[in-house]
Write a protein that holds these residues in place. Structure first.
Motif, short mmCIF file in Angstrom:
data_model
loop_
_atom_site.label_atom_id
_atom_site.label_comp_id
_atom_site.label_asym_id
_atom_site.label_seq_id
_atom_site.Cartn_x
_atom_site.Cartn_y
_atom_site.Cartn_z
N PRO A 9 0.87 -1.20 0.02
CA PRO A 9 -0.08 -0.03 0.01
C PRO A 9 0.84 1.34 -0.10
O PRO A 9 0.54 2.31 -0.66
CB PRO A 9 -1.01 -0.14 1.17
N LYS A 10 1.96 1.21 0.60
CA LYS A 10 2.76 2.36 0.73
C LYS A 10 3.50 2.48 -0.66
O LYS A 10 3.60 3.78 -1.15
CB LYS A 10 3.98 2.15 1.62
N ILE A 11 3.98 1.71 -1.41
CA ILE A 11 4.26 1.69 -2.59
C ILE A 11 3.58 2.17 -3.63
O ILE A 11 3.46 3.05 -4.55
CB ILE A 11 5.26 0.27 -2.99
N ALA A 12 2.32 1.36 -3.46
CA ALA A 12 1.08 1.81 -4.66
C ALA A 12 0.75 3.33 -4.59
O ALA A 12 0.37 3.89 -5.50
CB ALA A 12 -0.07 0.87 -4.13
N ARG A 13 0.68 3.77 -3.43
CA ARG A 13 0.37 5.36 -3.11
C ARG A 13 1.05 6.37 -4.02
O ARG A 13 0.83 7.04 -4.33
CB ARG A 13 0.49 5.69 -1.66
N SER A 14 2.48 5.87 -4.10
CA SER A 14 3.35 6.70 -4.98
C SER A 14 2.95 6.70 -6.52
O SER A 14 3.34 7.52 -7.15
CB SER A 14 4.79 6.30 -4.72
N GLY A 15 2.49 5.40 -6.93
CA GLY A 15 2.17 5.23 -8.14
C GLY A 15 3.20 4.71 -9.22
O GLY A 15 3.22 4.48 -10.39
N THR A 16 4.49 4.95 -8.74
CA THR A 16 5.68 4.64 -9.33
C THR A 16 6.66 4.21 -8.37
O THR A 16 6.49 3.98 -7.31
CB THR A 16 6.47 5.98 -9.77
N PHE A 17 7.53 3.16 -8.83
CA PHE A 17 8.47 2.42 -8.00
C PHE A 17 9.57 1.82 -8.86
O PHE A 17 9.62 1.93 -10.21
CB PHE A 17 7.90 1.19 -7.38
N ASP A 36 12.80 1.54 -13.36
CA ASP A 36 11.64 2.33 -13.11
C ASP A 36 10.37 2.22 -13.70
O ASP A 36 10.34 2.26 -14.84
CB ASP A 36 12.22 3.87 -13.14
N CYS A 37 9.51 2.20 -13.00
CA CYS A 37 8.05 1.71 -13.24
C CYS A 37 6.91 2.48 -12.81
O CYS A 37 6.93 3.32 -11.78
CB CYS A 37 7.78 0.29 -12.99
N THR A 38 5.77 2.70 -13.50
CA THR A 38 4.54 3.32 -13.18
C THR A 38 3.48 2.16 -13.25
O THR A 38 3.38 1.28 -14.11
CB THR A 38 4.11 4.44 -14.30
N ILE A 39 2.65 2.18 -11.99
CA ILE A 39 1.69 1.14 -12.00
C ILE A 39 0.47 1.42 -13.03
O ILE A 39 0.24 2.38 -13.35
CB ILE A 39 1.11 1.36 -10.61
N ASN A 43 12.82 7.36 -7.50
CA ASN A 43 12.58 6.02 -6.68
C ASN A 43 13.69 5.41 -6.17
O ASN A 43 15.08 5.67 -6.79
CB ASN A 43 12.19 4.91 -7.58
N PRO A 44 14.14 4.81 -5.21
CA PRO A 44 15.22 4.06 -4.82
C PRO A 44 15.72 2.87 -5.48
O PRO A 44 14.93 2.13 -5.90
CB PRO A 44 14.82 3.53 -3.35
N HIS A 45 16.99 3.16 -5.83
CA HIS A 45 17.77 1.92 -6.61
C HIS A 45 18.68 1.46 -5.48
O HIS A 45 19.49 2.13 -4.88
CB HIS A 45 18.50 2.80 -7.67
N ILE A 46 18.67 0.16 -5.36
CA ILE A 46 19.81 -0.34 -4.48
C ILE A 46 21.00 -0.53 -5.16
O ILE A 46 21.22 -1.23 -6.24
CB ILE A 46 19.12 -1.88 -4.16
N ASN A 47 22.00 0.09 -4.50
CA ASN A 47 23.54 0.00 -4.98
C ASN A 47 24.06 -1.48 -5.01
O ASN A 47 23.56 -2.33 -4.11
CB ASN A 47 24.50 0.93 -4.33
N GLY A 48 24.69 -1.66 -6.12
CA GLY A 48 25.18 -3.18 -6.22
C GLY A 48 24.37 -4.07 -6.77
O GLY A 48 24.81 -5.30 -7.08
N ALA A 49 23.23 -3.52 -7.38
CA ALA A 49 22.22 -4.53 -7.81
C ALA A 49 22.55 -4.85 -9.27
O ALA A 49 23.35 -4.10 -10.07
CB ALA A 49 20.71 -4.08 -7.86
N LEU A 50 22.08 -5.95 -9.74
CA LEU A 50 22.60 -6.21 -11.40
C LEU A 50 21.72 -5.33 -12.36
O LEU A 50 22.00 -5.43 -13.58
CB LEU A 50 22.18 -7.63 -11.48
N GLY A 51 20.77 -4.49 -11.87
CA GLY A 51 20.01 -3.77 -12.82
C GLY A 51 19.01 -3.20 -11.89
O GLY A 51 18.55 -3.50 -10.82
N TRP A 52 18.46 -2.19 -12.68
CA TRP A 52 17.18 -1.43 -11.91
C TRP A 52 16.21 -1.02 -12.90
O TRP A 52 16.64 -0.81 -14.24
CB TRP A 52 17.63 -0.38 -11.26
#
Length: 170
Positions: free
Chosen positions: A69-77, A124-127, A113-122
């Motif tokens: 619900p917290k993520i959905a409120r933003s509409g983007t993640f 960015d999306c809109t619901i 949006n938060p990107h986790i450093n060290g991840a294999l990729g990121w």
């Protein structure tokens, strides 16, 4: 007659026992909660590409999730594809802690949006849609921007987290 009436009921424990044999990648779905201005996130093992044109991704989330619900409120993640060695990130974002990001190295994308450093990729999306998926919601999202990095994936299998190892037969 519905399909459900043609099949015997599957016990949840049996379902879980069989499905744990299928390994999945580990993805962190993160946003900035517009109510608090703080990062929020959760781990999903159901993340996948849905369509190339238009660029769509999908994942499922349990209806009882307190993070969605917290993520959905933003509409983007953002979705950060976790790398082998990021087990602590996975455990932090899987926890019920109030501040899951206290020990996570991240940076904010140009989409906010938060990107986790060290991840294999990121990604960015809109619901785009939330669909009924039984005791889960199926989330469909439009891809706004994405980037990849080198490394090996973090994999979840049989209740354990680890890296991918190519078989000798390959």
């Amino acid at each position: 007659m519905s399909i459900a009436t043609l099949s015997p009921a599957i016990a949840p424990d049996h379902y879980r026992s069989v499905m744990r044999h299928f390994p999945t990648g580990v993805a962190a779905v993160c946003a900035i909660d517009p109510e608090t201005g703080k990062p929020c996130g959760m781990i999903v093992g159901t993340f996948q590409a849905l369509s190339m044109e238009p660029a769509l991704v999908t994942f499922s989330v349990t209806r009882t999730s307190t993070s969605w619900p917290k993520i959905a409120r933003s509409g983007t993640f953002s979705v950060s594809l976790l790398a082998d060695g990021q087990q602590t990130v996975c455990k932090a974002l899987s926890s019920k802690a109030e501040d899951k990001f206290v020990a996570i190295d991240w940076e904010e994308s140009r989409h906010g949006n938060p990107h986790i450093n060290g991840a294999l990729g990121w990604i960015d999306c809109t619901i785009k849609q939330e669909l009924d998926g039984g005791d889960h919601l199926l989330i469909v999202a439009s891809v706004q921007e994405m980037q990849e990095a080198d490394g090996e994936p973090l994999v979840f299998h049989g209740g354990r987290l680890g890296g991918f190892r190519e078989s000798a037969a390959a």
